[in-house]
Design a protein around this motif. Sequence first.
Motif, PDB file in Angstrom:
ATOM      1  N   TRP A  61       0.851  -1.573  -0.004  1.00 22.70           N
ATOM      2  CA  TRP A  61       0.044   0.173   0.023  1.00 22.70           C
ATOM      3  C   TRP A  61       0.723   1.628   0.167  1.00 22.70           C
ATOM      4  CZ3 TRP A  61      -4.818  -0.431  -1.445  1.00 22.70           C
ATOM      5  CH2 TRP A  61      -5.369  -1.268  -0.823  1.00 22.70           C
ATOM      6  N   ASP A  62       2.040   1.028   0.203  1.00 22.55           N
ATOM      7  CA  ASP A  62       3.008   2.255   0.374  1.00 22.55           C
ATOM      8  C   ASP A  62       2.895   2.710  -0.668  1.00 22.55           C
ATOM      9  OD1 ASP A  62       4.135   0.062   0.464  1.00 22.55           O
ATOM     10  OD2 ASP A  62       6.208   0.803   0.808  1.00 22.55           O
ATOM     11  N   LYS A  63       3.428   2.119  -2.154  1.00 21.17           N
ATOM     12  CA  LYS A  63       3.764   2.166  -3.216  1.00 21.17           C
ATOM     13  C   LYS A  63       2.129   2.383  -4.109  1.00 21.17           C
ATOM     14  CE  LYS A  63       7.432  -0.432  -3.086  1.00 21.17           C
ATOM     15  NZ  LYS A  63       7.914  -1.565  -3.831  1.00 21.17           N
ATOM     16  N   GLY A  96      -2.854   2.642   5.173  1.00 24.16           N
ATOM     17  CA  GLY A  96      -1.503   3.264   4.829  1.00 24.16           C
ATOM     18  C   GLY A  96      -0.952   4.143   3.458  1.00 24.16           C
ATOM     19  N   ILE A  97      -1.706   3.974   2.901  1.00 26.45           N
ATOM     20  CA  ILE A  97      -1.363   5.023   2.015  1.00 26.45           C
ATOM     21  C   ILE A  97      -1.460   6.342   2.510  1.00 26.45           C
ATOM     22  CG2 ILE A  97      -2.888   5.776  -0.653  1.00 26.45           C
ATOM     23  CD1 ILE A  97      -4.703   3.355   0.035  1.00 26.45           C
ATOM     24  N   SER A  98      -0.104   6.639   1.974  1.00 29.47           N
ATOM     25  CA  SER A  98       0.242   8.355   2.116  1.00 29.47           C
ATOM     26  C   SER A  98      -0.065   9.224   0.500  1.00 29.47           C
ATOM     27  CB  SER A  98       1.715   8.003   2.544  1.00 29.47           C
ATOM     28  OG  SER A  98       2.517   7.879   1.443  1.00 29.47           O
TER      29      SER A  98
END
Length: 263
Positions: A61-63, A96-98
């Motif tokens: 999800w961080d990407k 945790g999507i930034s």
Amino acid sequence: MLMLLKKFKDSSALGRAAAEQAAASIRRTLAERDRCRIILATGTSQFAFLDALTNTPGIGWDKVEAFHLDEYVGMPMTHPASFRKILLERVINKVGISKYYFIEGDAPDLSEALRRVGQQLTSAPIDLAFVGIGENGHIAFNDPPADFQTEEPYITVGLDEPCRRQQVGEGWFADISQVPKQAISMSVRQIMKSREIIAVVPDKRKAAAVKLCFEGEVSPMAPASVMRRHSNTTVYLDEDSAALVNLELRAVLDRESHATIRS
């Protein structure tokens, strides 16, 4: 073009199956490009799917970069019906999507806010769009007759009475007088530019719209029918939402649990 329909026993099974496909698509995209750009849908019909997807392990999800389909004009993000609030609580903060880009429906300068988010949206292709179908056949907030021609990424639309009554029926508002009459919606053409579309459509209240959009003509009067012109769309139905389709299609769905529709 061929559109794939899949039918499941209920909304929970539908949500799990759609989440499996979505997770596989995100993982595959990240393996190929190290970035995946998605469009998120809201509404109560999406909750089982979003819950299953956000509880699926092994997604980077961080990407992931996230956009969303629509928002009410003038509604603050603190309102329970705000799609930004729903997405923060059910998806973005949970996994945790930034990198996420919201439609600021209550921005002092709405035109400038739409220009900014539209610029971000169109800066690179969208890999995967999650959509639903409204009780009136809408896709996003493109109520009938929908604009199939505009190239603008986001547009201001009027909400018809069936759409506004749906929001009351889903419990977001006490009565129709509280439902905004305008919203910002991603345009039909912008949605159709997505590389893949997954449509999550459970519930008996969607059955008439399913029949209209997948048996009639592709038409602005049945906005979600436009997905039949997309090269990579999968529509997830349950027993209730598939209840009114014609006998021939129903027989195939009952026998095979999936069917294809040619545009």
